[in-house]
Design a protein around this motif. Sequence first.
Motif, PDB file in Angstrom:
ATOM      1  N   GLY A  47      48.324  41.804  17.709  1.00  0.00           N
ATOM      2  CA  GLY A  47      49.668  41.368  18.538  1.00  0.00           C
ATOM      3  C   GLY A  47      49.248  40.627  19.573  1.00  0.00           C
ATOM      4  N   ASN A  48      50.196  40.081  20.072  1.00  0.00           N
ATOM      5  CA  ASN A  48      50.383  39.138  21.361  1.00  0.00           C
ATOM      6  C   ASN A  48      51.330  39.734  22.413  1.00  0.00           C
ATOM      7  N   GLY A  49      51.283  39.039  23.504  1.00  0.00           N
ATOM      8  CA  GLY A  49      52.212  39.226  24.577  1.00  0.00           C
ATOM      9  C   GLY A  49      51.790  38.616  25.885  1.00  0.00           C
ATOM     10  N   LYS A  50      52.433  39.262  26.880  1.00  0.00           N
ATOM     11  CA  LYS A  50      52.142  38.880  28.375  1.00  0.00           C
ATOM     12  C   LYS A  50      51.512  40.069  29.090  1.00  0.00           C
ATOM     13  N   VAL A  51      50.751  39.867  29.768  1.00  0.00           N
ATOM     14  CA  VAL A  51      50.323  41.042  30.905  1.00  0.00           C
ATOM     15  C   VAL A  51      50.627  40.613  32.339  1.00  0.00           C
ATOM     16  N   LYS A  52      51.259  41.158  33.184  1.00  0.00           N
ATOM     17  CA  LYS A  52      51.442  41.344  34.615  1.00  0.00           C
ATOM     18  C   LYS A  52      50.448  41.940  35.306  1.00  0.00           C
ATOM     19  N   VAL A  53      49.735  41.427  36.128  1.00  0.00           N
ATOM     20  CA  VAL A  53      48.783  42.048  36.982  1.00  0.00           C
ATOM     21  C   VAL A  53      48.654  41.424  38.320  1.00  0.00           C
ATOM     22  N   ASP A  54      48.881  42.295  39.243  1.00  0.00           N
ATOM     23  CA  ASP A  54      48.830  41.955  40.650  1.00  0.00           C
ATOM     24  C   ASP A  54      49.996  40.990  40.903  1.00  0.00           C
ATOM     25  N   PHE A  55      49.470  39.779  41.501  1.00  0.00           N
ATOM     26  CA  PHE A  55      50.737  38.743  41.570  1.00  0.00           C
ATOM     27  C   PHE A  55      50.676  37.743  40.407  1.00  0.00           C
ATOM     28  N   SER A  56      50.056  37.843  39.210  1.00  0.00           N
ATOM     29  CA  SER A  56      50.089  36.859  38.139  1.00  0.00           C
ATOM     30  C   SER A  56      50.533  37.298  36.953  1.00  0.00           C
ATOM     31  N   GLU A  57      50.733  36.406  36.111  1.00  0.00           N
ATOM     32  CA  GLU A  57      51.125  36.816  34.612  1.00  0.00           C
ATOM     33  C   GLU A  57      50.265  35.968  33.878  1.00  0.00           C
ATOM     34  N   PHE A 110      35.661  43.680  36.450  1.00  0.00           N
ATOM     35  CA  PHE A 110      36.671  44.216  37.430  1.00  0.00           C
ATOM     36  C   PHE A 110      36.439  43.510  38.745  1.00  0.00           C
ATOM     37  N   ASN A 111      37.622  43.466  39.239  1.00  0.00           N
ATOM     38  CA  ASN A 111      37.819  42.895  40.832  1.00  0.00           C
ATOM     39  C   ASN A 111      37.268  41.547  40.946  1.00  0.00           C
ATOM     40  N   ASN A 112      37.630  40.724  39.895  1.00  0.00           N
ATOM     41  CA  ASN A 112      37.548  39.386  40.257  1.00  0.00           C
ATOM     42  C   ASN A 112      38.808  38.598  40.377  1.00  0.00           C
ATOM     43  N   ILE A 113      38.869  38.140  41.646  1.00  0.00           N
ATOM     44  CA  ILE A 113      40.349  37.606  41.990  1.00  0.00           C
ATOM     45  C   ILE A 113      40.604  36.085  41.619  1.00  0.00           C
ATOM     46  N   TYR A 114      39.257  35.542  40.892  1.00  0.00           N
ATOM     47  CA  TYR A 114      39.634  34.174  40.613  1.00  0.00           C
ATOM     48  C   TYR A 114      39.556  34.005  39.253  1.00  0.00           C
ATOM     49  N   LYS A 115      39.467  34.957  38.413  1.00  0.00           N
ATOM     50  CA  LYS A 115      39.567  34.772  36.823  1.00  0.00           C
ATOM     51  C   LYS A 115      40.685  35.523  36.458  1.00  0.00           C
ATOM     52  N   PRO A 116      41.261  35.113  35.133  1.00  0.00           N
ATOM     53  CA  PRO A 116      42.160  36.146  34.521  1.00  0.00           C
ATOM     54  C   PRO A 116      41.604  37.582  34.030  1.00  0.00           C
ATOM     55  N   PRO A 117      42.236  38.679  34.281  1.00  0.00           N
ATOM     56  CA  PRO A 117      41.378  39.911  33.768  1.00  0.00           C
ATOM     57  C   PRO A 117      41.372  40.394  32.376  1.00  0.00           C
ATOM     58  N   THR A 163      31.008  42.668  29.844  1.00  0.00           N
ATOM     59  CA  THR A 163      30.294  41.738  30.983  1.00  0.00           C
ATOM     60  C   THR A 163      29.697  40.632  30.373  1.00  0.00           C
ATOM     61  N   ARG A 164      28.964  40.911  29.485  1.00  0.00           N
ATOM     62  CA  ARG A 164      28.003  39.452  28.978  1.00  0.00           C
ATOM     63  C   ARG A 164      28.914  38.694  28.237  1.00  0.00           C
ATOM     64  N   LEU A 165      29.884  39.189  27.527  1.00  0.00           N
ATOM     65  CA  LEU A 165      31.060  38.165  26.719  1.00  0.00           C
ATOM     66  C   LEU A 165      31.690  37.410  28.202  1.00  0.00           C
ATOM     67  N   LYS A 166      32.114  38.187  28.719  1.00  0.00           N
ATOM     68  CA  LYS A 166      32.994  37.274  29.987  1.00  0.00           C
ATOM     69  C   LYS A 166      32.108  36.263  30.709  1.00  0.00           C
TER      70      LYS A 166
END
Length: 293
Positions: A47-57, A110-117, A163-166
């Motif tokens: 499946g696919n869709g949208k994720v809203k997290v913090d201030f972004s989508e 986790f806790n990477n404010i500069y990249k998508p989650p 983590t290695r993948l990311k």
Amino acid sequence: MLDQSTFTLVNPQNGNLAFKLSIFEDNCQFKEIQRVNYFSLIWIKKGNGKVKVDFSEYDFTENQLLAFAPYQPFMLTSDEKIEGIVLNFHPEFFCIHKHQAEIACNGILFNNIYKPPYVSVDEHSQNILDMVVDQMITEIQNTELAQYELLVSYLKIFLITATRLKNQQQPEEEQIDNSNTAPFILQNLKNYIESNFKTKHSASDYADLLNITPKALAKITKNHFNKTLTDLISERIIIEAKRELYLTNKAVKEIAFELGYDDEHYFSRFFKNNAEVSPQMYRDTVGFARGMN
């Protein structure tokens, strides 16, 4: 897999959730904003869709792994059926900060404010993660000696693989040429935020450091990070505050002062507005320095 779809391990010391593995076949549990006091890893299998997290989508697709820290708000929306696996673990069960040297998932997964989650799961990694999940399901039903230790070991394999993948998938910094100064500015901005977030809290502070107009910097930041500069600064402050709250026994007033806030009550309101929970409640429910692992 087995007919059972949810496997839970409870902390015997306080009765709280320690570790949970769930297999889901729809997104009902994620249709409302989630704010939970444990880490969440959601592996989208179909499946696919949208994720809203913090201030972004962001858009998500199948074979992506989403990662969220405690009290990080998120929700998933989709017009189709989505299937996958969820891993939840409390910091008392496994603290990513204490194990940063060996796992290194904090600031990447986790806790990477500069990249998508999220991270895309390739076929090779999918085989590894499927095997680890099967082992987790087997072990969580096994009450013999060292159950916690084995589950933590499997969780470490899961986290290290992701983590290695990311790390491999981190897009290279844009090719820099004479006509494109944005990458220079963005890298300098990240460096300035990391060095100054405890003392400089306004967007104009960073525009001054970069010798660029606030409007121009706002446009570059929004285009690249899908967030405002104020959002980036706030998220970075909150991540540090959370870290201090559950790794130390410092008073909230002391943490506030170290993060550049003379008024403890103003800081507490800022924290609650961003984390949806007070600093004390965060400490009480996430815990400080008493992790089992």
